[in-house]
Design a protein around this motif. Structure first.
Motif, PDB file in Angstrom:
ATOM      1  N   PRO A 114       0.797  -1.242   0.000  1.00 44.66           N
ATOM      2  CA  PRO A 114       0.000   0.000   0.000  1.00 44.66           C
ATOM      3  C   PRO A 114       0.821   1.278   0.000  1.00 44.66           C
ATOM      4  N   ASP A 115       1.867   1.361   0.835  1.00 47.57           N
ATOM      5  CA  ASP A 115       2.672   2.580   0.903  1.00 47.57           C
ATOM      6  C   ASP A 115       3.390   2.864  -0.411  1.00 47.57           C
ATOM      7  N   VAL A 116       3.792   1.810  -1.119  1.00 48.59           N
ATOM      8  CA  VAL A 116       4.460   1.984  -2.409  1.00 48.59           C
ATOM      9  C   VAL A 116       3.435   2.303  -3.493  1.00 48.59           C
ATOM     10  N   LYS A 117       2.300   1.639  -3.429  1.00 48.24           N
ATOM     11  CA  LYS A 117       1.272   1.800  -4.456  1.00 48.24           C
ATOM     12  C   LYS A 117       0.694   3.203  -4.489  1.00 48.24           C
ATOM     13  N   ARG A 118       0.757   3.913  -3.374  1.00 44.24           N
ATOM     14  CA  ARG A 118       0.262   5.287  -3.339  1.00 44.24           C
ATOM     15  C   ARG A 118       1.072   6.209  -4.246  1.00 44.24           C
ATOM     16  N   HIS A 119       2.334   5.869  -4.460  1.00 45.45           N
ATOM     17  CA  HIS A 119       3.229   6.747  -5.208  1.00 45.45           C
ATOM     18  C   HIS A 119       3.665   6.171  -6.556  1.00 45.45           C
ATOM     19  N   TYR A 120       3.556   4.842  -6.709  1.00 46.48           N
ATOM     20  CA  TYR A 120       4.039   4.194  -7.921  1.00 46.48           C
ATOM     21  C   TYR A 120       2.957   3.294  -8.503  1.00 46.48           C
ATOM     22  N   SER A 121       2.864   3.283  -9.834  1.00 42.29           N
ATOM     23  CA  SER A 121       1.916   2.426 -10.531  1.00 42.29           C
ATOM     24  C   SER A 121       2.686   1.514 -11.478  1.00 42.29           C
ATOM     25  N   LEU A 122       2.630   0.217 -11.236  1.00 42.83           N
ATOM     26  CA  LEU A 122       3.342  -0.730 -12.088  1.00 42.83           C
ATOM     27  C   LEU A 122       2.595  -0.870 -13.411  1.00 42.83           C
ATOM     28  N   ALA A 123       3.161  -0.289 -14.469  1.00 43.22           N
ATOM     29  CA  ALA A 123       2.497  -0.256 -15.770  1.00 43.22           C
ATOM     30  C   ALA A 123       2.670  -1.553 -16.540  1.00 43.22           C
TER      31      ALA A 123
END
Length: 313
Positions: A114-123
């Motif tokens: 969650p903490d990473v997903k708030r700032h990064y989106s794995l395309a």
């Protein structure tokens, strides 16, 4: 009112040593030269000589040479992702070029924290396969099969010296190994994507003529059932098997129906990471569960036995 900050798009490049990852990366960076791009370059156990090949085409380069990033998720890579967020200007794209022996499933799992997903989106996860020796690598190095299975895009590179029948055979094999991936080819590491968007493959594998003999052990099992799943039990059995057998079960993707709900749920797993999220209603489609399993020597009967406790009549 504060302006919403869009997550930074992340692209992971995998492939065994010599497959052409850096050349492909150069091609992609050239097409994105009007954007702010950051590269995280990982080379295992030695000074990273590839970094000099791309340093002039990007805004920042982070080198991780102390070890494989898939083995130190909570340390080097997480620190780099934090450093990127502290830059004065946020980048548009982050490219992670992994070492050839990387277990990409664990890296993908990081971007669902969650903490990473708030700032990064794995395309996209992009796997580069060397047309001339990919079958040899599959037999020698287990990680090669995982990299292909976890990919959203597979680029068959160095096809110049491959005869047409050989290329067709190779394409069929890779599509059977990962029917979820978008498959394309390259002669010398040049890949053109108009809008930097990859077409999404249909969930159900297409019908292909199976080759007489498969020079690898990675295969796909398709599970379909009109019955609804008990959601809690399904999460338990899938999470258990993803963690207990990461060297055999590489990836799961599909849509399911569950008891007590009319919603369609999207199931995804890569490595030890498992996600089950709402995916809208069924519309005019007849509700049913469809799951694709990718792994090493998977058996249909085994998959059915694993899922049986979670099925409800």
């Amino acid at each position: 009112m504060m302006k919403e900050i869009k997550p930074i798009k992340v692209y992971i490049l995998t492939g065994f040593l010599g497959a052409g990852k850096t050349t492909i990366l150069n091609s992609l960076l050239s097409q994105l030269k009007n954007y702010r791009n950051i590269v995280i370059e990982n080379e295992f156990g030695k000074v990273n000589i590839d970094a000099g090949l791309i340093a002039e085409k990007i805004d920042h380069l982070y080198e991780l040479t102390s070890g494989c990033i898939c083995c130190s998720l909570d340390n080097d890579l997480m620190e780099v992702l934090g450093s990127i967020l502290r830059l004065e200007t946020r980048p548009d794209h982050v490219f992670i070029e992994t070492t050839g022996i990387a277990d990409v499933g664990n890296i993908i799992g990081m971007f669902h924290i969650p903490d990473v997903k708030r700032h990064y989106s794995l395309a996209s996860t992009i796997c580069i396969a060397d047309a001339e020796n990919v079958f040899e690598r599959l037999q020698q190095v287990p990680e090669t099969g995982k990299q292909i299975a976890c990919a959203d895009v597979i680029i068959i590179n160095k096809i110049k010296h491959l005869a047409v029948p050989q290329l067709i055979f190779l394409s069929q094999q890779l599509e059977q190994m990962n029917p979820l991936a978008y498959l394309t080819t390259s002669e010398n590491g040049t890949v053109a994507f108009n809008t930097w968007q990859f077409p999404e493959k249909p969930l159900v594998p297409g019908i292909t003529i199976p080759p007489v003999k498969s020079p690898h052990k990675v295969n796909t099992v398709l599970f379909e059932s009109p019955a609804a799943f008990d959601l809690n039990m399904l999460m338990f059995v899938l999470d258990f098997h993803c963690n207990a057998y990461p060297d055999q079960l590489y990836r799961i993707k599909g849509y399911i129906r569950v008891t007590g709900s009319n919603d369609r749920l999207l199931v995804q797993s890569t490595g030890k990471y498992l996600s089950i999220l709402p995916a809208g209603d069924w519309g005019e489609e007849v509700p049913k569960s469809t799951l694709v399993f990718i792994g090493k020597e998977l058996k249909t009967a085994t998959i059915q036995r694993i899922l049986a406790p979670a099925l409800k009549a």
